[in-house]
Design an enzyme around this catalytic site. Sequence first.
Site, mmCIF file in Angstrom:
data_model
loop_
_atom_site.group_PDB
_atom_site.id
_atom_site.type_symbol
_atom_site.label_atom_id
_atom_site.label_comp_id
_atom_site.label_asym_id
_atom_site.label_seq_id
_atom_site.Cartn_x
_atom_site.Cartn_y
_atom_site.Cartn_z
ATOM 1 N N GLU A 287 32.242 35.066 36.914
ATOM 2 C CA GLU A 287 33.043 33.897 37.073
ATOM 3 C C GLU A 287 34.118 33.624 37.874
ATOM 4 O O GLU A 287 34.948 34.511 38.018
ATOM 5 C CB GLU A 287 33.522 33.608 35.476
ATOM 6 C CG GLU A 287 34.110 32.046 35.549
ATOM 7 C CD GLU A 287 34.627 32.081 34.338
ATOM 8 O OE1 GLU A 287 34.641 30.889 33.557
ATOM 9 O OE2 GLU A 287 35.516 32.782 33.571
ATOM 10 N N GLY A 421 42.657 39.045 34.149
ATOM 11 C CA GLY A 421 43.171 39.613 33.112
ATOM 12 C C GLY A 421 42.148 40.014 32.112
ATOM 13 O O GLY A 421 42.197 40.991 31.633
ATOM 14 N N ALA A 422 41.174 38.984 31.920
ATOM 15 C CA ALA A 422 39.989 39.610 30.959
ATOM 16 C C ALA A 422 38.667 38.493 31.149
ATOM 17 O O ALA A 422 39.246 37.562 31.903
ATOM 18 C CB ALA A 422 40.366 39.490 29.562
ATOM 19 N N HIS A 456 43.195 35.583 22.981
ATOM 20 C CA HIS A 456 42.359 34.667 23.885
ATOM 21 C C HIS A 456 40.954 34.796 23.988
ATOM 22 O O HIS A 456 40.100 33.959 23.883
ATOM 23 C CB HIS A 456 42.934 34.829 25.322
ATOM 24 C CG HIS A 456 44.398 33.926 25.431
ATOM 25 N ND1 HIS A 456 44.667 32.835 24.863
ATOM 26 C CD2 HIS A 456 45.713 34.768 25.676
ATOM 27 C CE1 HIS A 456 45.933 32.838 25.115
ATOM 28 N NE2 HIS A 456 46.544 33.914 25.682
ATOM 29 N N GLU A 457 40.595 36.119 24.115
ATOM 30 C CA GLU A 457 39.191 36.559 24.209
ATOM 31 C C GLU A 457 38.525 36.295 23.195
ATOM 32 O O GLU A 457 37.134 36.199 23.333
ATOM 33 C CB GLU A 457 39.260 37.968 25.148
ATOM 34 C CG GLU A 457 40.052 38.001 26.046
ATOM 35 C CD GLU A 457 40.117 36.977 27.165
ATOM 36 O OE1 GLU A 457 38.860 36.657 27.704
ATOM 37 O OE2 GLU A 457 40.975 36.075 27.596
ATOM 38 N N HIS A 460 39.214 32.355 22.179
ATOM 39 C CA HIS A 460 39.035 31.394 23.292
ATOM 40 C C HIS A 460 39.989 30.330 22.859
ATOM 41 O O HIS A 460 39.604 29.379 23.009
ATOM 42 C CB HIS A 460 37.606 30.689 23.461
ATOM 43 C CG HIS A 460 37.189 31.107 24.881
ATOM 44 N ND1 HIS A 460 35.880 31.132 25.521
ATOM 45 C CD2 HIS A 460 37.945 31.627 25.760
ATOM 46 C CE1 HIS A 460 36.159 31.310 26.442
ATOM 47 N NE2 HIS A 460 36.840 31.853 26.779
#
Length: 978
Positions: A287, A421-422, A456-457, A460
């Site tokens: 991405e 970051g991820a 976050h991961e 989301h």
Amino acid sequence: ADTFHFTRASLPRNMIENTMFEEEPDVVDLALEPDEVVYEPRSSRLLVRGLGENDLDDEEEDYESSARLLGMSFMNRSSTHNSSSSPYNRQAPPRLCSCPSARMLVVGVFILVLVASMAMALYFLPGCTFTKAGCGKANSSIPMEPSYPNSTNGELFPWNELRLPASVRPVNYDLSLTPNLTSMTFTGRTVINMTILHDTKRIVLHSSELIITKATFQDKSVEVKVLEYKPWQQIAVSFLEDLKVGQVCVLTLDYAANLSHTYDGFYNSSYNDKTGAKRVLAATQFEPQAARKAFPCFDEPAFKATFLVRITREPGYITLSNMPQAKTTTLPSGLLEDEFEQTAVNMSTYLVAFIVANFTSITRNVSNTLVSVYSVPEKKEHTHYALDTASTLLHFYNTFFHIDYPLRKLDLVAIPDFLAGAMENWGLITFRETSLLVGNQSSPLDKQLIANVVAHELAHQDNVFLGVRFKAMAKDSLNSSHPVSVSSQVTTPEQVSEMFDSVTYEKGASLLLMLKTTLPDGQFRKGIIKYLDNYRGSNTVTEDLWNSLTQVGVQESVSDMMRTWTLQNGFPLVTVSRKGGHVTLTQEPFLLSADNATHTSNLWHIPVTYVNDNCSSAPSCRQIFTLRNKTATLNVSDSVKWLKLNYMNTGFYIVHYGDEGWATLIDALKTDINTLTPHDRASLIHNIFALSRLGRVSFRQVLNLLDYTTNETETAPLTEALSQLSSVYRLLDKRQEQRLLARMKVYIWGHFGQLMDSQDWGEEESVSRQELRSVLLEMACSLGRQNCTDQATALYDQWTNSNQTKQIPGDLQQVVFSTAAQADLRWLSLMEAYSSTTYDSEKRKILQALASTQDPRSIVWILSTGLEGGIIQTQELPLVISTVSDGFAGHLLVWDFVKENWDRIIEKFPVGSYPIQSIIKSTTSQFSTQTHLEEVQGFFSSLKERGSQMRSVQESLETIRLNQLWMDRNLPTLRIWL
């Protein structure tokens, strides 16, 4: 020999930016009008990008993560239908056819998640309506007599748009890859099963930097010619006769490529193991727009399909992909082929992932999902906190959303060389090591960072992103900003990359927070659950979310309100005037540039929240008034002394109270500091500085407000005050206003010196107190406050004399290392520590300290070494550049460095990417003279296709002009009042 060079030392941005989220948002195509075709949104993504849009410093780049819930992301769910001393060195069968706080943290994280999903729908949308019945009609906007470009072999390329045609839809990919980690190359075969949605004589898809060696159609007996148009990274196969609607066809492509030496596509990385031996690995980062660098594909998120992946490897490695491994076959060559289960859901190409490495893992079963954390073997002991956090959050999200995580396994992988970051790949979330791994001695602040990123991961999505909203406003107040919905403005791959900015992410998240706090208690969550339930397994558009929120009991249309926020640039300024009990509210666009008069017609539906002196701090005190027109009046009791608008700063607007209104609020704070919440006090500080930049209040009024801060002890307002003063200090520093700098130090000592000197330097358990003291002490030592530098130096010497066994508290490491780096001998010992430490969070703090040096020779060395890779990973170059830019000694050196090495820089980071945006901003944002304006403009104009058209360039030029204006307007005042 050990002296401190603080005379012109800069104030590091990170010390006053507590940006916890981060990627670093989720809404659906926010650009659509009711009469436009229905588009399918892209899945959720949030590059937790440090939450400060272009400042990749300190923890911020650690927060750079993609807001990623693999299976829990709303939009995924709704769219699944249809040197040698360095430890690191870069290096289903087809049918054939006849023709071709913890809870508050989680709630905040959830807000960020939702934005990313919806915002990613902005551009990546097919030219037709995808429904359960397929594509309803062809794109009627294609010109009658199109002009086609030439492909690489000179023949006409059969397509003339950046977006792929909607006539073909992939159903399944069968991917076979054979990476060679010695030659750093790979070969592959992609078999794509597809359906024809409209009669067509062409199949157009994406491919970038791949050499197609063979292409066959249908039963593999018919070879076909592949044409390539490199500017749009497209390949095509043409046919003499139409492929008919409803046909299911198969295209097989064999290809070869080099493993990428940048950070996208299928790229190589390396590290040194505990014996010093070099170990290599290959990983993916797709991405944005990078899956096409690993396999030919329909690389737009709306073109979802299932994937079956096979990877050939040497016996000493393991492979990972999105799904569990199904079987391993020994090949005659002695290599092993791992085959993974076919994906259980349709997914976008950018969520596909695979890794070849010699990692180890720890695992735990959580709610019928096998959760694993992978790392290099030497860091296995640093994975336990991440596993605990992921397990807890996965259980929480299953309960909160009333939907179970859909996959049988969830891998979290720490990759030594990783730019973001991820990244939220389904079932295989990839992280930068500093975003996932912590040692046993790590501070609570370091652990909070890991918890934020993992949250976050997984979901989301923050609760603690007040500073993020302020940063988003700073960018959105420029004429060069863009609406959250920008699809019509995006025409090149580079512009797609530039979509990943704070307007798309942080503003999007801020708007959802505003909406959530506007709706009755619990209604936002109910609406989200209804939305997920109604559209599970199908495609959605923006209105589906707004309608779901409206249907759970909201009295007015959510869509009517939100469209005013997502379809136009900027945000409103609300001006308050009062006569007795009549309060007049007036809205206008808040735009800093001189030509803001051209935008005066913009109006927003503003949910104005307010409190007054009778009840001002408790949530129950909050009242709401919706401002829809240019001007409106609300009535209050004559006994009300003052109003404070935008309670807790949950709204995305700035408030001007007029001279009288500001005076009463300032008096109230001087009388009782607790009359307003810490967030509201921070909001007032932010707003008055913004109004000063706009020219609506004098800088004397700013200083009047700051007088109350001598009694301030809370993190949020102190952080904002120091952040704003730091920005002013840096501008004055770069203009060599030495007398003003000396006066400004005196001013800062007078307001914050006592609090700085009272900070304890020992272990501290409270995270909030850690945050506060790190902000205060980094400012104090950066300005050379003797008490601070003495304490920091003593701690550093204890650390080095004990062979690094006497630990420095984690929240104090940055200030201690940065102070030490100002002395030549300590800088050298820090360099040794950087090369030997295995703790990732500590390593980045040391690197930032090394880059803060004011010694020109060391600055030149660290910049060159960061560009080369090796001793310093190239992924850290934006952090190095940003830190060097903050210092007086380095800000011109680093600008010259970027100019001289631009071509090498864009080889490592794509034009338009977030690292490039960061480099441009950090090297130019503190210029404030006409000479520098012309120099910056001239340099970027000369780049042409190598970067001249980037929006970040326009932002930098606008920022320099605004800096000029601010200095011209306020220097006389500063000389009088400081």
